[in-house]
Scaffold this active site. Sequence first.
Site, PDB file in Angstrom:
ATOM      1  N   HIS A 174      28.720  62.801  77.732  1.00 35.90           N
ATOM      2  CA  HIS A 174      29.424  64.085  77.792  1.00 35.90           C
ATOM      3  C   HIS A 174      28.730  65.138  76.921  1.00 35.90           C
ATOM      4  O   HIS A 174      27.943  64.798  76.045  1.00 35.90           O
ATOM      5  CB  HIS A 174      30.863  63.900  77.285  1.00 35.90           C
ATOM      6  CG  HIS A 174      31.669  62.984  78.149  1.00 35.90           C
ATOM      7  ND1 HIS A 174      32.180  61.789  77.702  1.00 35.90           N
ATOM      8  CD2 HIS A 174      32.039  63.082  79.448  1.00 35.90           C
ATOM      9  CE1 HIS A 174      32.840  61.197  78.683  1.00 35.90           C
ATOM     10  NE2 HIS A 174      32.761  61.950  79.758  1.00 35.90           N
ATOM     11  N   ILE A 230      32.441  67.390  86.038  1.00 42.07           N
ATOM     12  CA  ILE A 230      31.804  68.542  85.400  1.00 42.07           C
ATOM     13  C   ILE A 230      32.834  69.302  84.553  1.00 42.07           C
ATOM     14  O   ILE A 230      33.858  69.754  85.062  1.00 42.07           O
ATOM     15  CB  ILE A 230      31.206  69.481  86.475  1.00 42.07           C
ATOM     16  CG1 ILE A 230      30.110  68.730  87.244  1.00 42.07           C
ATOM     17  CG2 ILE A 230      30.655  70.759  85.832  1.00 42.07           C
ATOM     18  CD1 ILE A 230      29.553  69.480  88.443  1.00 42.07           C
ATOM     19  N   ASP A 231      32.544  69.395  83.278  1.00 47.80           N
ATOM     20  CA  ASP A 231      33.406  70.137  82.362  1.00 47.80           C
ATOM     21  C   ASP A 231      32.560  71.055  81.481  1.00 47.80           C
ATOM     22  O   ASP A 231      32.782  72.269  81.399  1.00 47.80           O
ATOM     23  CB  ASP A 231      34.210  69.144  81.500  1.00 47.80           C
ATOM     24  CG  ASP A 231      35.242  69.852  80.638  1.00 47.80           C
ATOM     25  OD1 ASP A 231      35.402  71.082  80.782  1.00 47.80           O
ATOM     26  OD2 ASP A 231      35.906  69.202  79.815  1.00 47.80           O
ATOM     27  N   SER A 264      27.267  67.474  83.870  1.00 46.33           N
ATOM     28  CA  SER A 264      26.883  68.881  83.678  1.00 46.33           C
ATOM     29  C   SER A 264      25.376  68.994  83.533  1.00 46.33           C
ATOM     30  O   SER A 264      24.726  68.123  82.952  1.00 46.33           O
ATOM     31  CB  SER A 264      27.575  69.447  82.425  1.00 46.33           C
ATOM     32  OG  SER A 264      28.911  69.793  82.718  1.00 46.33           O
ATOM     33  N   ASP A 286      41.841  62.429  83.713  1.00 40.78           N
ATOM     34  CA  ASP A 286      40.493  62.154  83.218  1.00 40.78           C
ATOM     35  C   ASP A 286      40.594  61.363  81.903  1.00 40.78           C
ATOM     36  O   ASP A 286      41.282  61.796  80.969  1.00 40.78           O
ATOM     37  CB  ASP A 286      39.786  63.504  82.992  1.00 40.78           C
ATOM     38  CG  ASP A 286      38.317  63.367  82.692  1.00 40.78           C
ATOM     39  OD1 ASP A 286      37.698  62.381  83.142  1.00 40.78           O
ATOM     40  OD2 ASP A 286      37.769  64.274  82.023  1.00 40.78           O
ATOM     41  N   GLY A 304      29.823  62.987  82.857  1.00 43.34           N
ATOM     42  CA  GLY A 304      28.753  63.659  82.124  1.00 43.34           C
ATOM     43  C   GLY A 304      27.729  64.298  83.035  1.00 43.34           C
ATOM     44  O   GLY A 304      26.528  64.270  82.755  1.00 43.34           O
TER      45      GLY A 304
HETATM   46  P1  13P Z   1      30.227  66.920  81.083  1.00 44.95           P
HETATM   47  O1  13P Z   1      30.464  66.981  79.614  1.00 44.95           O
HETATM   48  O2  13P Z   1      28.805  66.622  81.382  1.00 44.95           O
HETATM   49  O3  13P Z   1      30.684  68.141  81.787  1.00 44.95           O
HETATM   50  O4  13P Z   1      31.091  65.689  81.665  1.00 44.95           O
HETATM   51  C1  13P Z   1      32.457  65.859  81.934  1.00 44.95           C
HETATM   52  C2  13P Z   1      33.140  64.571  82.194  1.00 44.95           C
HETATM   53  O5  13P Z   1      32.549  63.542  82.394  1.00 44.95           O
HETATM   54  C3  13P Z   1      34.608  64.586  82.219  1.00 44.95           C
HETATM   55  O6  13P Z   1      35.142  63.313  82.363  1.00 44.95           O
HETATM   56  O1  G3H Z   2      35.159  63.712  79.218  1.00 46.60           O
HETATM   57  C1  G3H Z   2      35.534  64.650  78.557  1.00 46.60           C
HETATM   58  C2  G3H Z   2      35.978  65.877  79.251  1.00 46.60           C
HETATM   59  O2  G3H Z   2      34.985  66.867  79.150  1.00 46.60           O
HETATM   60  C3  G3H Z   2      37.301  66.314  78.729  1.00 46.60           C
HETATM   61  O3  G3H Z   2      37.150  66.763  77.424  1.00 46.60           O
HETATM   62  O4  G3H Z   2      38.915  65.552  76.157  1.00 46.60           O
HETATM   63  O5  G3H Z   2      37.898  67.685  75.300  1.00 46.60           O
HETATM   64  O6  G3H Z   2      39.457  67.715  77.263  1.00 46.60           O
HETATM   65  P1  G3H Z   2      38.436  66.925  76.475  1.00 46.60           P
HETATM   66 ZN    ZN Z   3      34.018  61.811  81.385  1.00 46.06          ZN
END
Ligand code: 13P
Ligand code: G3H
Ligand code: ZN
Length: 321
Positions: free
Chosen positions: A184, A265-266, A223, A82, A221
């Site tokens: 995000h 989704i994170d 979520s 990612d 993004g």
């Molecule tokens: P969210 O922050 O909306 O979960 O997006 C995650 C994401 O795009 C990871 O690449």
């Molecule tokens: O796009 C961002 C993801 O939510 C990953 O986040 O870089 O904090 O692991 P991170």
């Molecule tokens: Zn992302």
Amino acid sequence: MPLTHTRELFAKALKGKYALGAFNVNNMELLQAIVEACEEEKAPVMLQISKGARSYANPVYLKKLIEAAISVTNVPIAVHLDHGDSFELCKECIDEGFTSVMIDASHEPFEKNVEVCRKVVDYAHKHDCVVEGELGHLVGAQFDEGEEGGRYSTEGHYTHPEEAVKFVKESGVDSLAVAIGNSHGAYKFKGEQHLDLDRLKSIKKALMDAGMGDYPLVLHGASSVPADLVEQINENGGGMGTDTAGVPEADIEVARRVGCTKVNIDTDLRLAMTAAIRKVFKQNPKEFDPRKYLAPARTQVKELVRHKVRDVLCCAGHAFD
Ligand code: 13P
Ligand code: G3H
Ligand code: ZN
């Protein structure tokens, strides 16, 4: 079941008109929650690892954890980098056997973005890996003045359909992350702002008209920042602002129907985990056995993933298509 190639998951998702959940993995409990939910729902899944996850957990731990997940789980699993920020990081992941990588050079001018992506694509394709590129900036509607309450970017942050065609052709990327007002985190929109889904349709159509077929688009993004999870966090000692806002699930459904094949989704996983842990601590401040708060956290993440794959992404039941 061995790792399944991202290429194969994408082809089936496009054919079946469902979206793949790309869930971020940072530790064992998140991983277990994701794969257990997907196994119970018979959903194919993409596990994605960020640079931050690699430095938090150590790439070797993540690799071994995923190997363990694959060996005990009977659903197709792909592993994706990612937001890779350099050729070197992408190469490392390709060499480790990731089935896809994202090279995110979206902050660069168009030509430089193409050049960086092309280099990763050339290496990846020689090593049986596919590549996601990004065009546009995920600034989110809230930071873009635009017209009509910020819905349309006048600053050029959003992906332009014709540029998307040129970008895909010149870079050779296998999928494209679009900027349509998405961002995000837990504070995505203010007021009436929302995703520019018409633009998404135009991007898909432009790619189709240019002969690229049913080209896979990626929604970062994605979520939805569920209000009940924010409430659970705040009721149990958290201090999230009242201005949290995610992408409504109805919009994700539209994005899926238009052709977003991979939905990232994170944040929602983080919220589910944090809310459950806070609840345990509020109810029992004396608790100090990590299993007593990580187990409910894992369960809450699992139920969230189950909901996403079953009710929003519609990939449940497609594991063995
Ligand atoms: P969210 O922050 O909306 O979960 O997006 C995650 C994401 O795009 C990871 O690449
Ligand atoms: O796009 C961002 C993801 O939510 C990953 O986040 O870089 O904090 O692991 P991170
Ligand atoms: Zn992302």
